[in-house]
Design an enzyme around this catalytic site. Structure first.
Site, PDB file in Angstrom:
ATOM      1  N   HIS A 286     -76.444 -14.960 -13.238  1.00 38.09           N
ATOM      2  CA  HIS A 286     -75.443 -15.813 -12.590  1.00 38.09           C
ATOM      3  C   HIS A 286     -74.052 -15.598 -13.170  1.00 38.09           C
ATOM      4  O   HIS A 286     -73.177 -16.448 -13.019  1.00 38.09           O
ATOM      5  CB  HIS A 286     -75.816 -17.296 -12.690  1.00 38.09           C
TER       6      HIS A 286
ATOM      7  N   ARG B 113     -58.410 -22.950 -14.359  1.00 36.72           N
ATOM      8  CA  ARG B 113     -57.935 -22.105 -15.456  1.00 36.72           C
ATOM      9  C   ARG B 113     -57.695 -20.706 -14.909  1.00 36.72           C
ATOM     10  O   ARG B 113     -57.985 -20.410 -13.750  1.00 36.72           O
ATOM     11  CB  ARG B 113     -58.989 -22.028 -16.565  1.00 36.72           C
TER      12      ARG B 113
END
Length: 717
Positions: free
Chosen positions: A278, A335
């Site tokens: 993932h 971010r």
């Protein structure tokens, strides 16, 4: 005035040489356009603290230097001699190696910012970058947090909240459960209602942590507990949500920027579909096969998402996309992303500079219409890991490290140098290789060319895997999705890769020539002219000499019959095939190269001999050929000790499921280890009874240490 201070700093330093790693693909004059807007009052930024480590810290420091902004680094005891510490103008120790005691210690970082007189903190990615409490603490202390307001981090960090906000903003979302009831029973019931397969995801955080695919109710509980532990470790919050898992989706994300004046823009999309565990492994921009209409809709949806939370700074809106190009909101990362360089390459921007300028109060440097999209870019993440062992992360010294040369279309984003060590305490990424070209096929060719030049010795890396991946026909065609690696597992991770006999001849030739070099050096320095070690080549006037050499490929020994010819060539025979071989060793830029001719075909390879292994690197790929060691000199086998299990890597024992006397079946979970910020479950290799458990929870286990011992099976009578 913050913006004025920054612009003045740029003017003062405009004659400085721009670091080659940050040179843009084309000589666009975007920097002139960044100054078209008026500045606004704000706090002056002359010094920035980077609350991170590794390549992202180095990346931020380079832009700070370019802008004339002083940089302050922080480091743990494990990073005392690291690259980002050397690059910064100032550096401060913040504690022991474990991130909870250093890079996640908010109070320590705030204290360093105060004592160093840094006006702003850049959090990088990971660690505190999406921590609402840290952003709020910076605000309370009068320090500029280079990122969005804490309210946006809160709203987007809690996935259940973000889904509701996105739905209200008209952004498509995936069906799932995002409720407050976190009982195992409630989550299990909703998984059943949604229908398997489902995705268990940590409500906070990202980066693949606390995320599990569950394909049946039978495995739900174990996967839920594992996801909770990992989320608690990574984000200090084990709350989960359940979503319908979309098979073979694409992972497409949009780079957005917002400012303090209510403006927001998108800088097009990236495709990050190819993943293992993932986690992204190769990214590209723009996404292949996306038409302009879908691209516009993606961007506009991302901007709506940013404006819905009054977003400021760099952010990424992630979508999953089906085969018909329908897309659904997945999450927003508040971010700068690891893969931001591919966006910089296709738009000619420096996103870290944008972050600093916007944090200082400036407007977004370009309007939406002014942001160009030119060419295609790839980023390949180079990791210390073993793809043949389920991508097990590794650690250790970079004994040899050589890279392609950086130029205007090639960037190497890294935080390590030759001789540095990849630490067990942090993410195992070694570098990011970023390339640009005018179109996707040209960029892909350049990526493969540069990967061939990325040579690592001392620990396992995924470079060869990236070469196979980038050369796969389906990848070349742009047919990417999140199941790409599992679907093409046999092609990407062949179980038995046979080394060509010509390569074995190269290795044998290199060893023979190295032996001659050592003999010549001995003769030059020895005081004993009659030493037998002065005559080891076997060559005699008018006589051919034959010897047998044994090398090893994997677990198989290869016997080479070598005949030394009078003209300096060698005849080599492997099985029933013969080769005429000649060549020499040379030194270039501190590296040893083997030039060889095998049956008339010339080759040139980098030759490295380390720990009884020959490493050959060439544009055809890399190979490793072992030199067998007598059994009485061999270390304990890595297969296990006393019929038990051993630690696959150095790490911390997080959970122990068994005790002495327990009976287990093959495949049962015995322990959970945490290493490289990832959770690894140790399974029973066979049926049997546990005789001894060597480690308790919280203990540190070194690689290959025995973990569990089984009782000896009684032989049948």
């Amino acid at each position: 005035m913050a913006a004025a201070a920054l612009l003045a700093a740029v003017d003062r330093n405009q004659l400085r040489r721009v670091p080659i790693l940050l040179l843009q693909p084309r000589e666009w004059a975007w920097k002139l356009r960044t100054m078209k807007y008026g500045t606004t009052p704000g706090g002056s930024i002359t010094k920035v603290l980077i609350a991170n480590r590794g390549e992202i810290a180095c990346r931020v420091i380079r832009t700070a230097k370019k802008m004339g902004v002083q940089s302050v680094a922080v480091y743990s005891e494990a990073d005392r001699n690291s690259m980002h510490v050397d690059m910064a103008d100032e550096a401060y120790s913040i504690g022991p190696a474990p991130s909870q005691q250093s890079y996640l210690a908010m109070e320590k970082i705030i204290q360093v910012a105060k004592s160093s007189a840094a006006q702003a903190i850049h959090p990088g990615y990971g660690f505190l970058s999406e921590n609402m409490e840290f952003a709020e603490l910076c605000k309370q202390e009068g320090i500029i947090f280079i990122g969005p307001p804490s309210s946006a981090i809160r709203d987007m960090g809690i996935k259940s909240t973000s889904k509701s906000i996105m739905a209200a903003a008209g952004v498509p979302v995936v069906e799932g459960y995002h409720g407050k009831d976190q009982s195992d029973q409630c989550l299990r019931e909703h998984a059943g209602k949604i229908g398997y397969p489902v995705m268990i995801k940590a409500v906070r955080g990202g980066g693949g942590k606390g995320m599990r695919i569950v394909r049946s109710e039978r495995e739900f509980q174990e996967q839920l507990e594992s996801a909770r532990r990992e989320a608690k470790k990574s984000f200090n919050d084990d709350a989960m949500l359940i979503e319908k898992f979309v098979d073979t989706p694409r992972h497409v994300e949009v780079q957005v920027f917002g400012d303090h004046h209510g403006n927001a823009v998108y800088l097009f999309e990236r495709d990050c579909s190819v993943q293992r565990r993932h986690q992204k492994i190769i990214e590209e921009a723009p996404a292949p096969g996306i038409n302009p209409e879908v691209r516009r809709k993606l961007g506009e949806a991302a901007v709506r998402a940013a404006k819905a939370v009054k977003y400021v700074g760099a952010g990424t809106v992630e979508f999953i996309m089906d085969s018909r190009h329908n897309f659904y909101f997945m999450e927003m990362n508040t971010r700068l992303q690891v893969e931001h360089p591919v966006t910089e390459m296709i738009t000619g921007t420096d996103l870290v500079e944008w972050q600093l300028r916007i944090a200082a109060g400036e407007k977004i440097p370009l309007s939406q219409e002014e942001i160009p999209l030119q060419g295609h870019a790839f980023e390949a993440r180079i990791y210390a890991e073993d793809p043949d062992n389920n991508f097990m992360p590794g650690a250790g010294p970079l004994v040899h490290l050589s890279t392609p040369s950086a130029d205007m279309s090639t960037r190497i984003e890294t935080g390590v140098r030759q001789g540095d060590e990849v630490s067990v305490h942090y993410d195992p990424m070694i570098a990011k290789l970023v390339v640009w070209a005018s179109d996707r096929q040209s960029a892909l060719s350049k990526l493969r060319y540069c990967l061939h030049q990325y040579n690592i010795v001392g620990l396992r890396s995924n470079v060869d895997f990236l070469l196979r991946l980038s050369g796969h026909p389906e990848f070349e065609a742009g047919n990417v999705h999140t199941d790409f690696i599992p679907q093409h597992h046999k092609d990407l991770l062949p179980s038995h890769s046979t080394i060509a006999k010509e390569s074995v001849c190269q290795a044998a030739l290199g060893l023979i020539l190295k032996e001659k070099e050592m003999t010549s050096a001995f003769k030059l320095h020895t005081q004993d002219q009659f030493s037998p070690f002065s005559f080891s080549s076997g060559r005699r006037l008018n006589i051919s000499y034959t010897r047998n050499m044994t090398l090893r490929s994997g677990k198989s020994d290869i016997v080479i019959a070598v005949t030394y010819n009078r003209d300096g060539s060698y005849d080599m025979q492997i099985d029933n095939k013969s080769f005429r071989v000649l060549g020499d060793l040379s030194s270039e830029d501190g590296c040893t190269y083997l030039k060889s001719s095998i049956n008339g075909v010339a080759r040139k390879s980098k030759f490295i001999l380390l720990d009884n292994t020959v490493h050959l690197f060439s544009m055809e790929g890399s190979i490793e050929v072992g030199i067998p060691v007598p059994k009485y000199l061999s270390p304990v086998s890595a297969e296990g000790a006393q019929g038990g299990t051993i630690a696959p890597m150095t790490g911390t024992i997080e959970k122990v499921f068994v005790k002495a006397g327990d009976r287990v079946k093959a495949g049962d979970s015995l322990m959970v280890m945490i290493a490289m910020k990832m959770e690894h479950t140790i399974k029973a290799p066979k049926d049997g009874r546990i005789k001894k458990v060597f480690f308790s929870e919280g203990a540190q286990a070194n690689r290959h240490a025995p973990l569990v011992e089984f009782e000896e099976e009684e032989s049948d009578k």
